[in-house]
Design a protein around this motif. Sequence first.
Motif, PDB file in Angstrom:
ATOM      1  N   UNK A  65       1.021  -1.106   0.020  1.00 20.89           N
ATOM      2  CA  UNK A  65       0.311   0.082   0.358  1.00 20.89           C
ATOM      3  C   UNK A  65       0.881   1.184  -0.127  1.00 20.89           C
ATOM      4  N   UNK A  66       1.873   1.446   0.555  1.00 24.99           N
ATOM      5  CA  UNK A  66       3.087   2.357   0.656  1.00 24.99           C
ATOM      6  C   UNK A  66       3.634   2.893  -0.917  1.00 24.99           C
ATOM      7  N   UNK A  67       3.595   1.517  -1.671  1.00 25.42           N
ATOM      8  CA  UNK A  67       4.306   1.959  -2.765  1.00 25.42           C
ATOM      9  C   UNK A  67       3.525   1.629  -3.827  1.00 25.42           C
ATOM     10  N   UNK A  68       1.992   1.878  -3.706  1.00 25.62           N
ATOM     11  CA  UNK A  68       0.598   2.042  -4.558  1.00 25.62           C
ATOM     12  C   UNK A  68       1.239   3.172  -4.156  1.00 25.62           C
ATOM     13  N   UNK A  69       0.806   3.306  -3.139  1.00 25.13           N
ATOM     14  CA  UNK A  69       0.963   5.678  -2.610  1.00 25.13           C
ATOM     15  C   UNK A  69       2.063   6.143  -3.214  1.00 25.13           C
ATOM     16  N   UNK A  70       2.532   5.665  -2.750  1.00 28.80           N
ATOM     17  CA  UNK A  70       4.327   6.614  -3.251  1.00 28.80           C
ATOM     18  C   UNK A  70       4.573   6.623  -4.958  1.00 28.80           C
ATOM     19  N   UNK A  71       4.673   5.577  -5.123  1.00 25.64           N
ATOM     20  CA  UNK A  71       4.610   5.370  -6.434  1.00 25.64           C
ATOM     21  C   UNK A  71       3.799   6.082  -7.776  1.00 25.64           C
ATOM     22  N   UNK A  72       2.753   5.685  -7.470  1.00 26.57           N
ATOM     23  CA  UNK A  72       1.531   6.305  -8.274  1.00 26.57           C
ATOM     24  C   UNK A  72       0.971   6.687  -8.179  1.00 26.57           C
ATOM     25  N   UNK A  73       0.795   7.802  -7.148  1.00 24.16           N
ATOM     26  CA  UNK A  73       0.916   9.216  -7.051  1.00 24.16           C
ATOM     27  C   UNK A  73       1.458  10.159  -8.164  1.00 24.16           C
ATOM     28  N   UNK A  74       3.320  10.262  -8.831  1.00 24.42           N
ATOM     29  CA  UNK A  74       3.481  10.791  -9.587  1.00 24.42           C
ATOM     30  C   UNK A  74       3.213   9.987 -11.029  1.00 24.42           C
ATOM     31  N   UNK A  75       2.655   8.754 -11.116  1.00 21.05           N
ATOM     32  CA  UNK A  75       2.231   8.681 -11.998  1.00 21.05           C
ATOM     33  C   UNK A  75       0.729   9.069 -12.354  1.00 21.05           C
ATOM     34  N   UNK A  76       0.228   8.833 -11.745  1.00 19.76           N
ATOM     35  CA  UNK A  76      -1.397   9.558 -11.852  1.00 19.76           C
ATOM     36  C   UNK A  76      -1.133  10.845 -12.204  1.00 19.76           C
ATOM     37  N   UNK A  77      -0.297  11.570 -11.437  1.00 17.12           N
ATOM     38  CA  UNK A  77      -0.419  12.849 -11.652  1.00 17.12           C
ATOM     39  C   UNK A  77       0.162  13.572 -12.832  1.00 17.12           C
TER      40      UNK A  77
END
Length: 95
Positions: A65-77
């Motif tokens: 979940x930490x990886x999803x939040x930290x890694x996914x946020x810049x990609x979705x942005x």
Amino acid sequence: MMSIDIANVPVPNRPANIDHTTPKRLQSGIAGLALIGIALHLIVRYGFPGLPEAGGIPPCDLPLLVVLALGGTPLVGALLMKMVRKEFGSDLLAG
């Protein structure tokens, strides 16, 4: 026999269609973070099988979940920025 002097061969500029919103360094960092998260998930899942859940979330899922939040946020942005600029491509369809 003819010799070719490669020192005078012009080097083309970088293509204009390179995605600059998520630089290669950031993508490499996210991939490294994902590998660390997967490793921690496996260590917690198989190394500490009796840990109690925290708020209904198994402890082995917390690194993911930490990886999803930290890694996914810049990609979705970056995908949102492309959408705002009306740059629709295959990465937007996949996202």
